[in-house]
Design an enzyme around this catalytic site. Structure first.
Site, PDB file in Angstrom:
ATOM      1  N   ARG A  91      -2.510  -5.233   5.698  1.00 27.38           N
ATOM      2  CA  ARG A  91      -3.790  -4.622   5.384  1.00 27.38           C
ATOM      3  C   ARG A  91      -4.438  -4.222   6.702  1.00 27.38           C
ATOM      4  O   ARG A  91      -3.954  -4.579   7.774  1.00 27.38           O
ATOM      5  CB  ARG A  91      -4.689  -5.593   4.621  1.00 27.38           C
ATOM      6  CG  ARG A  91      -5.149  -6.786   5.443  1.00 27.38           C
ATOM      7  CD  ARG A  91      -5.995  -7.748   4.629  1.00 27.38           C
ATOM      8  NE  ARG A  91      -7.356  -7.253   4.456  1.00 27.38           N
ATOM      9  CZ  ARG A  91      -8.415  -8.049   4.250  1.00 27.38           C
ATOM     10  NH1 ARG A  91      -8.256  -9.360   4.210  1.00 27.38           N
ATOM     11  NH2 ARG A  91      -9.615  -7.539   4.077  1.00 27.38           N
ATOM     12  N   ARG A  92      -5.523  -3.509   6.642  1.00 27.54           N
ATOM     13  CA  ARG A  92      -6.303  -3.140   7.804  1.00 27.54           C
ATOM     14  C   ARG A  92      -5.447  -2.543   8.904  1.00 27.54           C
ATOM     15  O   ARG A  92      -5.523  -2.950  10.057  1.00 27.54           O
ATOM     16  CB  ARG A  92      -7.021  -4.375   8.371  1.00 27.54           C
ATOM     17  CG  ARG A  92      -8.000  -4.954   7.399  1.00 27.54           C
ATOM     18  CD  ARG A  92      -8.710  -6.133   7.973  1.00 27.54           C
ATOM     19  NE  ARG A  92     -10.054  -6.221   7.440  1.00 27.54           N
ATOM     20  CZ  ARG A  92     -10.917  -7.167   7.733  1.00 27.54           C
ATOM     21  NH1 ARG A  92     -10.590  -8.112   8.569  1.00 27.54           N
ATOM     22  NH2 ARG A  92     -12.105  -7.170   7.225  1.00 27.54           N
TER      23      ARG A  92
ATOM     24  N   HIS B 272      -5.768  -7.278  -4.467  1.00 30.08           N
ATOM     25  CA  HIS B 272      -6.438  -8.354  -5.204  1.00 30.08           C
ATOM     26  C   HIS B 272      -7.940  -8.096  -5.335  1.00 30.08           C
ATOM     27  O   HIS B 272      -8.491  -8.128  -6.429  1.00 30.08           O
ATOM     28  CB  HIS B 272      -6.179  -9.695  -4.508  1.00 30.08           C
ATOM     29  CG  HIS B 272      -7.096 -10.797  -4.942  1.00 30.08           C
ATOM     30  ND1 HIS B 272      -7.015 -11.367  -6.188  1.00 30.08           N
ATOM     31  CD2 HIS B 272      -8.116 -11.416  -4.309  1.00 30.08           C
ATOM     32  CE1 HIS B 272      -7.956 -12.298  -6.306  1.00 30.08           C
ATOM     33  NE2 HIS B 272      -8.642 -12.344  -5.177  1.00 30.08           N
ATOM     34  N   PHE B 273      -8.607  -7.821  -4.202  1.00 34.04           N
ATOM     35  CA  PHE B 273     -10.060  -7.725  -4.369  1.00 34.04           C
ATOM     36  C   PHE B 273     -10.517  -6.347  -4.851  1.00 34.04           C
ATOM     37  O   PHE B 273     -11.678  -6.186  -5.194  1.00 34.04           O
ATOM     38  CB  PHE B 273     -10.839  -8.214  -3.148  1.00 34.04           C
ATOM     39  CG  PHE B 273     -10.630  -7.439  -1.883  1.00 34.04           C
ATOM     40  CD1 PHE B 273     -11.132  -6.163  -1.740  1.00 34.04           C
ATOM     41  CD2 PHE B 273      -9.959  -8.009  -0.823  1.00 34.04           C
ATOM     42  CE1 PHE B 273     -10.949  -5.459  -0.569  1.00 34.04           C
ATOM     43  CE2 PHE B 273      -9.772  -7.310   0.354  1.00 34.04           C
ATOM     44  CZ  PHE B 273     -10.262  -6.027   0.475  1.00 34.04           C
ATOM     45  N   HIS B 274      -9.605  -5.379  -4.919  1.00 30.17           N
ATOM     46  CA  HIS B 274     -10.003  -4.180  -5.658  1.00 30.17           C
ATOM     47  C   HIS B 274      -9.921  -4.419  -7.167  1.00 30.17           C
ATOM     48  O   HIS B 274     -10.504  -3.663  -7.931  1.00 30.17           O
ATOM     49  CB  HIS B 274      -9.176  -2.958  -5.241  1.00 30.17           C
ATOM     50  CG  HIS B 274      -9.680  -2.354  -3.955  1.00 30.17           C
ATOM     51  ND1 HIS B 274      -9.400  -2.888  -2.738  1.00 30.17           N
ATOM     52  CD2 HIS B 274     -10.496  -1.298  -3.706  1.00 30.17           C
ATOM     53  CE1 HIS B 274     -10.003  -2.181  -1.795  1.00 30.17           C
ATOM     54  NE2 HIS B 274     -10.680  -1.214  -2.349  1.00 30.17           N
TER      55      HIS B 274
ATOM     56  N   HIS C  68     -16.609 -16.973   1.076  1.00 24.93           N
ATOM     57  CA  HIS C  68     -16.152 -17.210  -0.289  1.00 24.93           C
ATOM     58  C   HIS C  68     -17.299 -17.209  -1.300  1.00 24.93           C
ATOM     59  O   HIS C  68     -17.226 -16.518  -2.311  1.00 24.93           O
ATOM     60  CB  HIS C  68     -15.281 -18.447  -0.437  1.00 24.93           C
ATOM     61  CG  HIS C  68     -14.784 -18.551  -1.840  1.00 24.93           C
ATOM     62  ND1 HIS C  68     -13.779 -17.750  -2.330  1.00 24.93           N
ATOM     63  CD2 HIS C  68     -15.236 -19.248  -2.896  1.00 24.93           C
ATOM     64  CE1 HIS C  68     -13.627 -17.985  -3.617  1.00 24.93           C
ATOM     65  NE2 HIS C  68     -14.496 -18.891  -3.991  1.00 24.93           N
TER      66      HIS C  68
ATOM     67  N   TYR D 276     -18.541 -14.992  -5.012  1.00 31.19           N
ATOM     68  CA  TYR D 276     -19.166 -15.475  -6.248  1.00 31.19           C
ATOM     69  C   TYR D 276     -20.566 -14.921  -6.434  1.00 31.19           C
ATOM     70  O   TYR D 276     -21.040 -14.771  -7.567  1.00 31.19           O
ATOM     71  CB  TYR D 276     -19.078 -17.001  -6.358  1.00 31.19           C
ATOM     72  CG  TYR D 276     -17.774 -17.327  -7.030  1.00 31.19           C
ATOM     73  CD1 TYR D 276     -17.687 -17.351  -8.409  1.00 31.19           C
ATOM     74  CD2 TYR D 276     -16.607 -17.463  -6.291  1.00 31.19           C
ATOM     75  CE1 TYR D 276     -16.477 -17.530  -9.039  1.00 31.19           C
ATOM     76  CE2 TYR D 276     -15.389 -17.643  -6.907  1.00 31.19           C
ATOM     77  CZ  TYR D 276     -15.323 -17.680  -8.287  1.00 31.19           C
ATOM     78  OH  TYR D 276     -14.124 -17.832  -8.914  1.00 31.19           O
TER      79      TYR D 276
HETATM   80  C1  HEM Z   1     -12.297   5.596  -4.320  1.00 33.08           C
HETATM   81  C2  HEM Z   1     -12.242   4.309  -4.478  1.00 33.08           C
HETATM   82  C3  HEM Z   1     -11.644   3.373  -3.460  1.00 33.08           C
HETATM   83  C4  HEM Z   1     -10.546   3.557  -2.680  1.00 33.08           C
HETATM   84  C5  HEM Z   1      -9.623   4.761  -2.648  1.00 33.08           C
HETATM   85  C6  HEM Z   1     -10.404   2.391  -1.854  1.00 33.08           C
HETATM   86  C7  HEM Z   1      -9.396   2.191  -0.926  1.00 33.08           C
HETATM   87  C8  HEM Z   1      -9.328   1.133  -0.037  1.00 33.08           C
HETATM   88  C9  HEM Z   1      -8.265   0.882   0.892  1.00 33.08           C
HETATM   89  C10 HEM Z   1      -7.028   1.753   1.034  1.00 33.08           C
HETATM   90  C11 HEM Z   1      -8.578  -0.223   1.590  1.00 33.08           C
HETATM   91  C12 HEM Z   1      -7.747  -0.960   2.629  1.00 33.08           C
HETATM   92  C13 HEM Z   1      -7.476  -0.270   3.847  1.00 33.08           C
HETATM   93  C14 HEM Z   1      -6.782  -1.138   4.850  1.00 33.08           C
HETATM   94  O1  HEM Z   1      -6.784  -2.372   4.772  1.00 33.08           O
HETATM   95  O2  HEM Z   1      -6.224  -0.544   5.795  1.00 33.08           O
HETATM   96  C15 HEM Z   1      -9.841  -0.675   1.125  1.00 33.08           C
HETATM   97  C16 HEM Z   1     -10.504  -1.783   1.616  1.00 33.08           C
HETATM   98  C17 HEM Z   1     -11.658  -2.296   1.067  1.00 33.08           C
HETATM   99  N1  HEM Z   1     -12.296  -1.840  -0.065  1.00 33.08           N
HETATM  100 FE1  HEM Z   1     -11.856  -0.163  -1.111  1.00 33.08          FE
HETATM  101  N2  HEM Z   1     -11.398   1.515  -2.160  1.00 33.08           N
HETATM  102  C18 HEM Z   1     -12.181   2.089  -3.136  1.00 33.08           C
HETATM  103  C19 HEM Z   1     -13.287   1.538  -3.735  1.00 33.08           C
HETATM  104  C20 HEM Z   1     -13.854   0.335  -3.362  1.00 33.08           C
HETATM  105  C21 HEM Z   1     -14.975  -0.263  -4.016  1.00 33.08           C
HETATM  106  C22 HEM Z   1     -15.714   0.322  -5.207  1.00 33.08           C
HETATM  107  C23 HEM Z   1     -15.227  -1.424  -3.339  1.00 33.08           C
HETATM  108  C24 HEM Z   1     -16.264  -2.464  -3.561  1.00 33.08           C
HETATM  109  C25 HEM Z   1     -17.271  -2.407  -4.356  1.00 33.08           C
HETATM  110  C26 HEM Z   1     -14.281  -1.534  -2.264  1.00 33.08           C
HETATM  111  C27 HEM Z   1     -14.255  -2.547  -1.341  1.00 33.08           C
HETATM  112  C28 HEM Z   1     -13.386  -2.650  -0.291  1.00 33.08           C
HETATM  113  C29 HEM Z   1     -13.449  -3.659   0.731  1.00 33.08           C
HETATM  114  C30 HEM Z   1     -14.495  -4.769   0.850  1.00 33.08           C
HETATM  115  C31 HEM Z   1     -12.376  -3.429   1.598  1.00 33.08           C
HETATM  116  C32 HEM Z   1     -11.990  -4.275   2.796  1.00 33.08           C
HETATM  117  C33 HEM Z   1     -12.202  -3.608   4.079  1.00 33.08           C
HETATM  118  C34 HEM Z   1     -11.578  -4.410   5.192  1.00 33.08           C
HETATM  119  O3  HEM Z   1     -10.475  -4.935   5.034  1.00 33.08           O
HETATM  120  O4  HEM Z   1     -12.227  -4.506   6.234  1.00 33.08           O
HETATM  121  N3  HEM Z   1     -13.445  -0.453  -2.314  1.00 33.08           N
HETATM  122  N4  HEM Z   1     -10.279   0.165   0.119  1.00 33.08           N
HETATM  123 CU   LIG Z   2     -12.294 -17.110  -1.353  1.00 31.58          CU
END
Ligand code: HEM
Ligand SMILES: [Cu+2]
Lengths: 555, 40
Positions: free
Chosen positions: A445-446, A380-382, A229, A233
């Site tokens: 998710r995931r 949320h975190f996007h 968490h 921050y």
């Molecule tokens: C082209 C831009 C992006 C697309 C299309 C995208 C798409 C996605 C998708 C679809 C997931 C979830 C997949 C799943 O849970 O099965 C994901 C997870 C995630 N994304 Fe992105 N995202 C983008 C940009 C970013 C950016 C700029 C960040 C952070 C600076 C970010 C951070 C994350 C993180 C931390 C996860 C979690 C991974 C996990 O659950 O292990 N994403 N993204």
């Molecule tokens: Cu938190």
């Protein structure tokens, strides 16, 4: 001998040697953005059901790269680079020793990043960026992640040394606001990353090496979220630094109140750490009383968050009225909307309104069941990370990089930067919106694409997954655009002087009381709160430990 | 308009804006709460 005036002038530009160190971090950050963004694109395409990955590449491998590179590497590198520049600009040029320590930290982090990346590419570590046990990666992956953390400590120490030096030379004076904020963020980082370091060094590395064959999953997850968490921050506070200190200067206004800014940062320090259980609300094995207590502490961040919102609106309104804005919202139109350095972070701020509202829902204890492990969380975190934080960083890069490289942001690039932010908002509204809605409909998710044996519920998710793919593709265009602008600022933009904007405090603001910078008080409260929130439950978790688990490689 | 009342209305927009943010949070929360009560 330099006179005070000369010295003040020196401070205005970041020294070239410090610039190099800051730029090295920024390079890595944007490389991570490119590779991570590409993986993001592949993810949304896979999840739409219309595309399968070639060459036997696994979905979880791609997702690990995306999470690690964007969640951990892009963020940490950009933040440390920004903070080095910020310290150098506001507290003075680093000494050779401090700078050397900074470089050592950089190379330790980079060695770790490369090691971990190789293991992920070899498909030996598809454990996602949270590396939850009992999923077990190759030990080199964990060692790599540990090096990233240790490297960040080393770089952080260089920043703290600069601050200590400033305080010694200027006794009895409040430090420059931006330096103060950097140090609050670094203090939080040092305290929280201890948790993940303990997890990795004492649990995961011995276990992945086969020295022990079982791991206490509950303890490892608890240690992870003690870190996880405050991690969010750690991402957010540098964005707040830009909002509090830089943006007022860009719009030609003043910082509403130095004291309020410091107070809100200290409150973030206090209420960001003892709250990790809000990520474990559905986790068996943690007593509900302690979960409840941490939920209460979590809700306390509403206070500094609304202080921040108030402070932002106030400095905008004061400036807008100064420029002749009339009526309730006339000031709003007067803001410099054509300046990317303002508009891009502003869009980030606006995104924090739905993001914050979503966060409060997530943290509302029982209501967490509504969204837990659904793709709502990703939506949320996007918003928080991939919009609020990232757009603020992009907006900062548009003056920081040219400042460091001795170039200027041209009119065309400025325009392109605004277009980039608009594309990002459109793509994110579609992708994150779809994720929020379909998450409430139960989509996990995931998870790789699946029809779940033709189940009715899973069929209803598909249109939203297609929408995710549309939004995600637009976002990827946004990534290409920002990389184009960054490449321009690094290598091609015309030479010239670019300002590192630092706001001045409004003359109407109260004088900053020194207790706001009394680390003894704040660190004592901070540690007391952590001990209060964690001691009993951790003893409980260890004494009544679940049976240990062997490692699994499910990919 | 007197100078004083002008000063009084200085941060009116801010007040309304922060109020709007608070309201938005409350409305979203109650919508989620409604779903929660409905389902669990
Ligand atoms: C082209 C831009 C992006 C697309 C299309 C995208 C798409 C996605 C998708 C679809 C997931 C979830 C997949 C799943 O849970 O099965 C994901 C997870 C995630 N994304 Fe992105 N995202 C983008 C940009 C970013 C950016 C700029 C960040 C952070 C600076 C970010 C951070 C994350 C993180 C931390 C996860 C979690 C991974 C996990 O659950 O292990 N994403 N993204
Ligand atoms: Cu938190």
């Amino acid at each position: 001998m330099t006179t005070i005036k000369e010295k003040a002038k020196d401070l205005i530009k970041v020294d070239r040697r410090d610039s190099k160190l800051a730029l090295a971090h920024i390079y890595v950050a944007f490389i991570a953005l490119f590779i991570g963004g590409l993986c993001g694109l592949l993810q949304v395409l896979v999840r739409s059901g219309k595309f399968t990955l070639p060459w036997g590449i696994g979905y979880y491998q791609i997702l690990t790269i995306h999470g690690v590179l964007l969640g951990l590497i892009l963020t940490t590198y950009f933040i440390l680079g920004f903070q080095i520049a910020a310290m150098s600009r506001t507290s003075g040029t680093f000494t050779n020793k401090q700078r050397l320590i900074g470089w050592i930290g950089f190379w330790v982090m980079t060695a770790g990043t490369v090691a971990a990346s190789i293991m992920v590419l070899l498909n030996e570590a598809s454990v996602l960026y949270t590396f939850y046990a009992p999923l077990q990666a190759h030990w080199i992956f964990y060692v790599g992640m540990a090096l990233v953390v240790v490297g960040s400590w080393i770089t952080g120490i260089a920043q703290i040394m600069k601050y200590v030096e400033w305080r010694k030379v200027n006794p009895g004076q409040p430090s420059p606001l931006l330096s103060f904020m950097v140090i609050v963020n670094m203090a939080m980082w040092l305290i929280c990353s201890l948790g993940v370091a303990v997890e990795v060094v004492f649990q995961l590395i011995p276990w992945s090496l086969g020295w022990v064959d079982k791991v206490d999953v509950l303890l490892s997850r608890t240690l992870f979220w003690y870190f996880g968490h405050p991690l969010v921050y750690f991402w957010l506070l540098p964005a707040y630094m830009v909002w509090y200190v830089i943006i007022p200067k860009i719009i030609g206004g003043k910082i509403f109140s130095d004291a309020l800014a410091r107070l809100s940062f200290m409150l973030f320090l206090l209420f960001s750490i003892p709250v990790g259980f809000h990520h474990q609300l559905t986790e068996p094995g943690i007593d509900s009383f302690w979960k409840f207590l941490q939920v209460i502490l979590t809700m306390m961040v509403v206070i500094p968050s609304l202080l921040t919102a108030f402070s932002m609106f106030a400095s905008f309104e004061l400036r807008g009225r100064q420029l002749g804005g009339k009526g309730l919202y006339g000031w709003f139109k007067k803001l410099p909307w054509k300046d990317a350095r303002f508009t891009v972070p502003f869009i980030g701020m606006a995104a924090f309104i739905p993001a914050g509202a979503g966060g409060i829902i997530n943290a509302s204890y029982q209501m967490n069941q509504l969204i837990h492990n659904t793709i709502w969380v990703t939506g949320h975190f996007h918003l928080t990370l991939a919009t609020t934080v990232v757009l603020t960083f992009f907006g900062a890069a548009y003056w920081l990089i040219p400042h460091l490289t001795g170039r200027v942001l041209t009119k065309q690039m400025n325009k392109l930067a605004i277009i980039q932010a608009i594309i990002w908002s459109v793509g994110m509204t579609i992708m994150s919106g779809a994720m929020h809605i379909v998450g409430l409909m139960g989509a996990p998710r995931r998870s790789d694409f699946s029809t779940y044996g033709g189940a009715q519920q899973a069929t209803e998710w598909i249109p939203y997954q297609v929408a995710q793919a549309v939004g995600g593709t637009i976002l990827f265009v946004g990534i290409i655009l920002v990389l184009y602008i960054v490449a321009n600022l690094l290598w091609f933009a015309p030479k010239g002087e670019t300002e590192f904007p630092i706001g001045e405090v409004s003359e109407h603001a109260e004088k900053t009381p020194m207790w706001l910078e009394n680390w003894k008080i704040w660190l004592t409260i901070c540690i007391a709160l952590i001990l209060f929130a964690y001691t009993v439950p951790i003893i409980d978790i260890i004494q009544n430990a679940p049976p240990g688990s062997k490692g699994y490689k499910l990919w | 308009m007197s100078k004083k009342s002008e000063k009084d209305s200085d941060l009116k927009g801010t007040l309304y804006s922060v109020g709007f943010v608070g309201l938005f949070i409350l409305i979203s929360w109650f919508m989620a709460f409604y779903l929660f009560v409905d389902r669990f």
